[in-house]
Motif scaffolding. Structure first.
Motif, mmCIF file in Angstrom:
data_model
loop_
_atom_site.group_PDB
_atom_site.id
_atom_site.type_symbol
_atom_site.label_atom_id
_atom_site.label_comp_id
_atom_site.label_asym_id
_atom_site.label_seq_id
_atom_site.Cartn_x
_atom_site.Cartn_y
_atom_site.Cartn_z
ATOM 1 N N UNK A 223 0.796 -1.221 0.000
ATOM 2 C CA UNK A 223 0.000 0.000 0.000
ATOM 3 C C UNK A 223 0.829 1.272 0.000
ATOM 4 N N UNK A 224 2.113 1.156 0.248
ATOM 5 C CA UNK A 224 3.014 2.322 0.264
ATOM 6 C C UNK A 224 3.640 2.456 -1.121
ATOM 7 N N UNK A 225 3.294 3.512 -1.823
ATOM 8 C CA UNK A 225 3.720 3.646 -3.223
ATOM 9 C C UNK A 225 5.236 3.668 -3.387
ATOM 10 N N UNK A 226 5.955 4.125 -2.384
ATOM 11 C CA UNK A 226 7.422 4.150 -2.480
ATOM 12 C C UNK A 226 8.009 2.746 -2.583
ATOM 13 N N UNK A 227 7.259 1.742 -2.163
ATOM 14 C CA UNK A 227 7.749 0.360 -2.214
ATOM 15 C C UNK A 227 7.508 -0.305 -3.561
ATOM 16 N N UNK A 228 6.700 0.287 -4.411
ATOM 17 C CA UNK A 228 6.358 -0.328 -5.696
ATOM 18 C C UNK A 228 7.598 -0.580 -6.538
ATOM 19 N N UNK A 229 8.492 0.379 -6.585
ATOM 20 C CA UNK A 229 9.714 0.210 -7.388
ATOM 21 C C UNK A 229 10.552 -0.956 -6.871
ATOM 22 N N UNK A 230 10.631 -1.076 -5.547
ATOM 23 C CA UNK A 230 11.397 -2.184 -4.956
ATOM 24 C C UNK A 230 10.815 -3.529 -5.369
ATOM 25 N N UNK A 231 9.498 -3.630 -5.361
ATOM 26 C CA UNK A 231 8.849 -4.880 -5.748
ATOM 27 C C UNK A 231 9.065 -5.175 -7.228
ATOM 28 N N UNK A 232 8.914 -4.159 -8.059
ATOM 29 C CA UNK A 232 9.120 -4.353 -9.500
ATOM 30 C C UNK A 232 10.551 -4.794 -9.772
ATOM 31 N N UNK A 233 11.510 -4.163 -9.129
ATOM 32 C CA UNK A 233 12.915 -4.546 -9.315
ATOM 33 C C UNK A 233 13.142 -5.997 -8.903
ATOM 34 N N UNK A 234 12.561 -6.398 -7.777
ATOM 35 C CA UNK A 234 12.701 -7.774 -7.320
ATOM 36 C C UNK A 234 12.084 -8.741 -8.328
ATOM 37 N N UNK A 235 10.894 -8.441 -8.814
ATOM 38 C CA UNK A 235 10.225 -9.316 -9.779
ATOM 39 C C UNK A 235 11.015 -9.421 -11.077
ATOM 40 N N UNK A 236 11.503 -8.294 -11.571
ATOM 41 C CA UNK A 236 12.285 -8.316 -12.810
ATOM 42 C C UNK A 236 13.552 -9.125 -12.632
ATOM 43 N N UNK A 237 14.229 -8.934 -11.524
ATOM 44 C CA UNK A 237 15.457 -9.687 -11.262
ATOM 45 C C UNK A 237 15.154 -11.177 -11.143
ATOM 46 N N UNK A 238 14.103 -11.508 -10.420
ATOM 47 C CA UNK A 238 13.744 -12.915 -10.237
ATOM 48 C C UNK A 238 13.402 -13.562 -11.565
ATOM 49 N N UNK A 239 12.562 -12.924 -12.361
ATOM 50 C CA UNK A 239 12.129 -13.516 -13.620
ATOM 51 C C UNK A 239 13.250 -13.566 -14.645
ATOM 52 N N UNK A 240 14.161 -12.615 -14.593
ATOM 53 C CA UNK A 240 15.284 -12.626 -15.533
ATOM 54 C C UNK A 240 16.251 -13.768 -15.235
ATOM 55 N N UNK A 241 16.312 -14.193 -13.980
ATOM 56 C CA UNK A 241 17.260 -15.230 -13.580
ATOM 57 C C UNK A 241 16.631 -16.606 -13.413
ATOM 58 N N UNK A 242 15.389 -16.754 -13.796
ATOM 59 C CA UNK A 242 14.740 -18.069 -13.581
ATOM 60 C C UNK A 242 14.921 -18.976 -14.766
#
Length: 127
Positions: A108-127
């Protein structure tokens, strides 16, 4: 249901229903991809100055075009249970809690959205 699957399902549900997160993910993803592509192309064609110009142009194009947010959601839905478990482990570490209500609050905290997107992109790029 295995604990990580409940957490994973909650994460995907939040990502599917939180409009602000969807907007953030769309914007961040497309700008990142276009900017990176522009930087690489510009660097190949024009060296360091070309990389700078390509990155700026790529970011501008990324801002003006749409991305495929649904594709990300489809990829997440098709993860194996082992991949889901690893993703949940990483998200819990990022959020700093294993509680579902803390995940909801954190997203719910918009400042955290970028952190989540970065984590998802990193995870999916390395899977």
């Amino acid at each position: 249901m295995v604990d990580f699957l409940r957490y994973y399902d909650h994460l995907v549900e939040l990502m599917s229903t939180n409009e602000e997160l969807k907007k953030s993910m769309r914007g961040i993803t497309k700008q990142t991809l276009w900017s990176a592509g522009g930087t690489i192309t510009g660097g190949v064609v024009g060296g360091p100055v070309g990389a700078l110009a390509g990155g700026l142009l790529g970011a501008a194009v990324g801002y003006m075009t749409s991305d495929d947010y649904q594709a990300l959601m489809n990829v997440l839905q098709k993860l194996t249970d082992d991949e889901k478990e690893e993703l949940v482990r990483r998200v819990k570490r990022l959020v700093g809690s294993e509680l579902l209500n803390e995940l909801t609050r954190w997203i719910g905290i918009s400042a955290n959205h970028r952190l989540l997107v970065d984590l998802l992109q990193s995870f999916l790029a390395n899977k």
